[in-house]
Design a protein around this motif. Structure first.
Motif, short mmCIF file in Angstrom:
data_model
loop_
_atom_site.label_atom_id
_atom_site.label_comp_id
_atom_site.label_asym_id
_atom_site.label_seq_id
_atom_site.Cartn_x
_atom_site.Cartn_y
_atom_site.Cartn_z
N TRP A 184 3.88 -3.79 -4.48
CA TRP A 184 4.11 -3.15 -3.19
C TRP A 184 2.91 -2.29 -2.78
O TRP A 184 2.45 -2.36 -1.64
CB TRP A 184 5.37 -2.29 -3.27
CG TRP A 184 5.75 -1.65 -1.97
CD1 TRP A 184 6.42 -2.21 -0.94
CD2 TRP A 184 5.45 -0.31 -1.57
NE1 TRP A 184 6.59 -1.32 0.09
CE2 TRP A 184 5.99 -0.13 -0.26
CE3 TRP A 184 4.78 0.76 -2.17
CZ2 TRP A 184 5.87 1.07 0.43
CZ3 TRP A 184 4.68 1.96 -1.48
CH2 TRP A 184 5.21 2.10 -0.19
N ILE A 185 2.40 -1.48 -3.72
CA ILE A 185 1.22 -0.65 -3.42
C ILE A 185 0.02 -1.54 -3.09
O ILE A 185 -0.75 -1.27 -2.16
CB ILE A 185 0.90 0.27 -4.61
CG1 ILE A 185 2.03 1.29 -4.79
CG2 ILE A 185 -0.44 0.97 -4.40
CD1 ILE A 185 1.87 2.15 -6.03
N SER A 187 0.02 -4.49 -1.74
CA SER A 187 0.13 -5.07 -0.40
C SER A 187 -0.17 -4.04 0.67
O SER A 187 -0.71 -4.38 1.74
CB SER A 187 1.54 -5.65 -0.20
OG SER A 187 2.49 -4.60 -0.04
N ARG A 188 0.18 -2.80 0.41
CA ARG A 188 -0.06 -1.74 1.40
C ARG A 188 -1.54 -1.37 1.48
O ARG A 188 -2.02 -0.95 2.54
CB ARG A 188 0.76 -0.50 1.04
CG ARG A 188 2.25 -0.76 0.87
CD ARG A 188 2.96 -0.99 2.17
NE ARG A 188 3.04 0.21 2.99
CZ ARG A 188 3.73 0.28 4.12
NH1 ARG A 188 4.39 -0.78 4.56
NH2 ARG A 188 3.75 1.40 4.82
N THR A 189 -2.25 -1.50 0.35
CA THR A 189 -3.66 -1.12 0.33
C THR A 189 -4.59 -2.30 0.55
O THR A 189 -5.79 -2.11 0.70
CB THR A 189 -4.00 -0.46 -1.02
OG1 THR A 189 -3.69 -1.36 -2.09
CG2 THR A 189 -3.20 0.82 -1.20
N ALA A 360 5.47 -6.88 2.34
CA ALA A 360 5.40 -5.93 1.23
C ALA A 360 6.37 -6.33 0.13
O ALA A 360 6.03 -6.30 -1.06
CB ALA A 360 5.70 -4.52 1.73
#
Length: 452
Positions: A184-185, A187-189, A360
């Motif tokens: 998840w992190i 995909s966000r970054t 995400a």
């Protein structure tokens, strides 16, 4: 008003009849040896590669959800895929058939085991089947890994998961949660882009695409399955009292159904300890015999709990004949173990389907799949060590513990049979049934010659 899970909205455009699907689910059930890795491999080969009923992305999306649930993920995956194709009826058929062959086999073997003791030909049959199972598990790791570990980040996640569970003994749920958080992190970054996640309603495959699920529907589904699961437990407690063996089995294994994350191996040590030391249901070593039955019969490994239920009730039958009590104890244990699995799928699957377009979430679940590959490899290594070597020692390594085989205890016949099974699977692409039958026959032949 229906109290079942919401049916798929698509009008069955996939063209697969319920009868045709039922035949395929029965075939999968009969070939589902080797624990979750082998079972998921068989399911993937038939449903995705051979029949092309479900896409690769769809299969992995469903698998990732099932990996997050307590209970046997392969059986829950079958239920999910059956629901995708034919709604609640399809889920019940796929999930129920997945359990049936193993339940019948374990019940028959339990009766033989308790009534007549260990038989040499049965041990020889298991000896041969274990070699085939190991080859099938390795094939599953190769197949799922080849599809899931397409980037360096995914390969690193798989390696970290392998080290975490094999060396540091990190609980499986923590590995899954950690991998999902990393994905998840990422995909966000932007350093871990999600695989192409199909948008909701955009597949055109005739499967459920935009499942509608209201709070009222979810409550009805939960109410029906909670009653089916827990009403027998409450009835036994009221009628027989909490100290009766049937009440104890119902309560104990209902609790186990809530905490069996990571499959059978994650909980069997705890079950064995309580079954032997606390309840006195089993004698030392009998759990391993039961696990041997479950490993070499079709269906989920957690089916070994039916063996525990049979033995417990057989030895404390009350007014019933011992065999009849054992059969009832085994069936009761199976019911409270698997009824919750249908609850998790029919309650959660509609919501999971609606989230397929979330990038995400897609990245998080892809990371979970990568971590699961590492866990599967750990299972393959564990199984190989205990199949090929007669002795395994737990050694301290840098303050940690690691299972290490005693090299001098190598079982030459097991190694040769395993090598033959691996060649058959990887080089000659032999089918699962052929490998299993061939290895079983070889095991019986070696027994007849007095070699095993």
């Amino acid at each position: 008003m229906s109290t079942a899970a919401p049916e798929p909205a698509a009008a069955r455009r996939h063209g697969v009849s319920l009868g045709e699907a039922t035949s395929a689910w029965l075939r999968i059930a009969l070939l589902s040896f080797g624990g979750p890795a082998g079972q998921i491999s068989v399911m993937h080969r038939i449903v995705v590669d051979e029949k092309r009923w479900v896409s690769e992305e769809r299969f992995l999306h469903a698998l990732n959800y099932c990996m997050l649930l307590p209970g046997p993920e392969a059986q829950q995956l079958a239920t999910y895929l059956g629901w995708l194709m034919h709604g609640t009826r399809g889920g019940l058929i796929a999930g129920g058939l997945f359990i049936l062959p193993g339940a019948l086999a374990i019940m028959a073997l339990s009766i033989v085991y308790v009534s007549f003791g260990q038989l040499g030909f049965v041990a020889a049959l298991f000896f041969g089947l274990k070699a085939a199972v190991l080859a099938i598990v390795l094939q599953a790791v190769a197949r799922v890994g080849g599809r899931a570990l397409k980037t360096s980040a995914m390969r690193v996640l798989a390696a970290l998961a392998l080290l975490a569970i094999m060396v540091f003994d990190v609980p499986f749920p923590l590995i899954v949660l950690g991998a999902g958080l990393i994905g998840w992190i990422g995909s966000r970054t932007g350093w871990m882009p999600a695989r192409g996640a199909p948008g909701v309603g955009g597949d055109g495959d005739g499967l459920v695409t935009a499942a509608s699920s209201s709070a009222g529907q979810a409550l009805r589904v939960a109410a029906v399955w909670l009653v089916l699961w827990l009403a027998p437990v409450a009835a036994l407690l009221i009628v027989l009292g909490p100290d009766n063996v049937f009440s104890q089995l119902a309560v104990f294994f209902s609790k186990m159904a809530l905490v069996t994350f990571g499959g059978a191996y994650a909980v069997l040590a705890y079950v064995a300890q309580l079954a032997v030391d606390h309840y006195g249901w089993l004698r030392p070593g009998e759990m391993l015999d039961g696990l041997g039955m479950a490993e070499t019969t079709p269906g989920p490994l957690i089916m070994v709990l039916q063996f525990v239920g049979y033995v417990a009730a057989y030895r404390a039958p009350g007014a019933l004949p011992p065999v009849a009590a054992g059969v009832l104890g085994g069936l009761l244990t199976t019911w409270v173990t698997f009824a919750p699995c249908f609850l998790w799928i029919f309650l959660g699957a509609p919501y999971v389907e609606r989230l397929r377009g979330n990038t995400a979430l897609s990245a998080a679940l892809a990371a979970v799949t990568a971590a699961v590959v590492g866990v599967m490899l750990n299972l393959a290594l564990w199984f190989a060590v205990h199949t090929l070597f007669r002795e395994v020692r737990t050694l301290p390594v840098a303050g940690l513990t690691l299972d290490v085989p005693v090299l001098s205890s190598l079982n030459v016949w097991a190694a040769l049979l395993t090598a033959a099974a691996i060649v058959a699977v990887f080089r000659f692409k032999a089918g699962t049934a052929v490998v299993l039958l061939g290895c079983a026959g070889a095991g019986l032949g070696l027994h007849a010659l007095g070699l095993v």
